[in-house]
Design a protein around this motif. Structure first.
Motif, PDB file in Angstrom:
ATOM      1  N   UNK A  45      -6.356   6.659   9.045  1.00  0.00           N
ATOM      2  CA  UNK A  45      -5.118   5.980   9.443  1.00  0.00           C
ATOM      3  C   UNK A  45      -4.523   5.260   8.232  1.00  0.00           C
ATOM      4  N   UNK A  46      -3.291   5.610   7.879  1.00  0.00           N
ATOM      5  CA  UNK A  46      -2.671   5.072   6.665  1.00  0.00           C
ATOM      6  C   UNK A  46      -1.910   3.790   6.977  1.00  0.00           C
ATOM      7  N   UNK A  47      -2.052   2.784   6.101  1.00  0.00           N
ATOM      8  CA  UNK A  47      -1.349   1.512   6.246  1.00  0.00           C
ATOM      9  C   UNK A  47      -0.020   1.575   5.506  1.00  0.00           C
ATOM     10  N   UNK A  48       0.764   0.505   5.613  1.00  0.00           N
ATOM     11  CA  UNK A  48       2.060   0.452   4.925  1.00  0.00           C
ATOM     12  C   UNK A  48       1.912   0.496   3.410  1.00  0.00           C
ATOM     13  N   UNK A  55     -10.028   2.499   3.272  1.00  0.00           N
ATOM     14  CA  UNK A  55      -9.962   2.199   1.846  1.00  0.00           C
ATOM     15  C   UNK A  55      -9.712   0.715   1.605  1.00  0.00           C
ATOM     16  N   UNK A  56      -8.832   0.137   2.409  1.00  0.00           N
ATOM     17  CA  UNK A  56      -8.549  -1.291   2.249  1.00  0.00           C
ATOM     18  C   UNK A  56      -9.795  -2.136   2.512  1.00  0.00           C
ATOM     19  N   UNK A  57     -10.503  -1.820   3.597  1.00  0.00           N
ATOM     20  CA  UNK A  57     -11.684  -2.605   3.930  1.00  0.00           C
ATOM     21  C   UNK A  57     -12.784  -2.411   2.895  1.00  0.00           C
ATOM     22  N   UNK A 282     -13.584  10.709   1.351  1.00  0.00           N
ATOM     23  CA  UNK A 282     -12.360  10.248   1.999  1.00  0.00           C
ATOM     24  C   UNK A 282     -11.966   8.837   1.568  1.00  0.00           C
ATOM     25  N   UNK A 283     -12.870   8.125   0.913  1.00  0.00           N
ATOM     26  CA  UNK A 283     -12.614   6.731   0.549  1.00  0.00           C
ATOM     27  C   UNK A 283     -12.565   6.520  -0.965  1.00  0.00           C
ATOM     28  N   UNK A 284     -12.534   7.610  -1.731  1.00  0.00           N
ATOM     29  CA  UNK A 284     -12.604   7.474  -3.181  1.00  0.00           C
ATOM     30  C   UNK A 284     -11.389   6.785  -3.782  1.00  0.00           C
TER      31      UNK A 284
END
Length: 349
Positions: A45-48, A55-57, A282-284
């Motif tokens: 799920x992509x953020x703004x 990735x943010x977390x 997926x989190x690189x």
């Protein structure tokens, strides 16, 4: 052929078993949500900001770990407690502060964690920047030591102008504070608070520093919080530049804490030396923005704004409670600056 089929079926069975065994995080009559489901959704799920929630977390967790590894020994529990008490002072003390943040679903330990991380970021910036004599001399020129100001904060311009007229006609400042101010953090002190440069929104600080002792601003001072009527209650005296050097350097460091580019470069240097390895493909992208110095990343944003606020948020409380103090991590100010810059760019075009 049969062996391949049996192997495929076995693999499929293992995957299904893994999904079914995943811990449950929520359920409804429509079904169950498990940790694996949540993890996959967060990864995709992509953020703004363009990053995924995962990735943010992951970025936040990695940054906190890296900062704690580098500066955990430099920030003591005593440092955190001293800063917490300083933050709680405008609210009447630690007990009142804890009651107020509890209403927002937070605890003092949550604030302690934020303060610890903020102090670690400050230590990283201190190692990253070199404060020049020119900066210290300029700060000394604008330095008002131990001055005390008072203010009345209201939302309406006409009311602010009316209160200035009443004060000029002899009205008591403290009584008008009690009757009109929306800054509840200064109610018990008749609107008074120490003028510490670097801790206030620029509009407030600049107007206050222009006042003589006993003088009141003759025009309302507008900030993001509303309209201020400011009084210089007592002008402090400052020592020589050398006597004030330590405080001046601390004040300059506070200003650097508000600079996203400086913060990103200081943290980026730590990240680049931390040998970050991300196993989940997926989190690189979580730490990609830190992999090169900020000046070598044309067109790329500075550190993600939401993440910067998480890292620098010292209080995590409603700013209306202490409206004149500038938040280390204040996204409203940064967004306003960005919008202003965009408007200027469009005008230039």
């Amino acid at each position: 052929m049969k062996k391949w089929l049996v192997g495929a079926m076995a693999c499929s069975g293992l995957l299904l078993a893994s999904c079914a065994d995943s811990a449950e995080v929520a359920s409804t009559e429509a079904g169950r949500i498990r940790e694996d489901d949540l993890y996959e959704r967060m990864k995709n799920e992509v953020t703004q900001s363009g990053m995924t929630y995962g990735e943010q977390m992951l970025q936040q967790i990695l940054l906190e770990d890296i900062l704690d590894h580098a500066y955990g020994d430099d920030v003591s529990d005593e440092d955190v407690e001293a800063e917490l008490e300083r933050e709680a002072e405008p609210y009447g003390g630690l007990e009142e502060f804890e009651e107020m943040i509890a209403m927002q679903g937070m605890s003092a330990d949550d604030v302690r964690d934020s303060i610890r991380t903020s102090l670690q970021v400050r230590a990283a910036i201190s190692d990253s920047v070199e404060i020049t004599d020119e900066e210290i001399e300029e700060a000394y020129e604008n330095y008002a030591l131990d001055s005390t100001v008072a203010h009345i904060l209201v939302e309406d311009l006409e009311l602010a102008e009316q209160l200035i007229e009443e004060l000029n006609d002899g009205a008591d400042f403290g009584e008008l504070v009690a009757e009109h101010t929306t800054d509840t953090g200064t109610l018990e002190t008749n609107g008074e608070l120490p003028l510490e440069p670097g801790r206030f929104v620029p509009e407030f600080e600049e107007a206050a520093l222009e006042l003589e002792e006993g003088e009141i601003t003759q025009e309302p001072v507008e900030s993001q919080f509303g309209y201020h009527i400011i009084k210089m209650v007592e002008m402090g005296e400052k020592g020589t530049l050398e006597e004030e050097r330590d405080d001046l350097e601390a004040m300059i460091l506070d200003n650097y804490m508000q600079d996203q580019v400086v913060v990103q470069e200081a943290i980026g240097e730590l990240v680049r030396n931390a040998n970050v390895q991300i196993s989940d493909e997926d989190l690189t992208g979580a730490m990609e923005q830190f992999m090169q110095p900020a000046g070598e990343q044309p067109g790329q944003e500075a550190i993600d704004e939401d993440m910067l606020n998480e890292l620098l948020e010292e209080e995590g409380v409603d700013q209306d409670e202490d409206a004149v103090e500038e938040d280390v991590d204040s996204s409203d100010d940064e967004e306003a600056d960005v919008e202003s810059d965009d408007a200027e760019d469009e005008s230039d075009e």
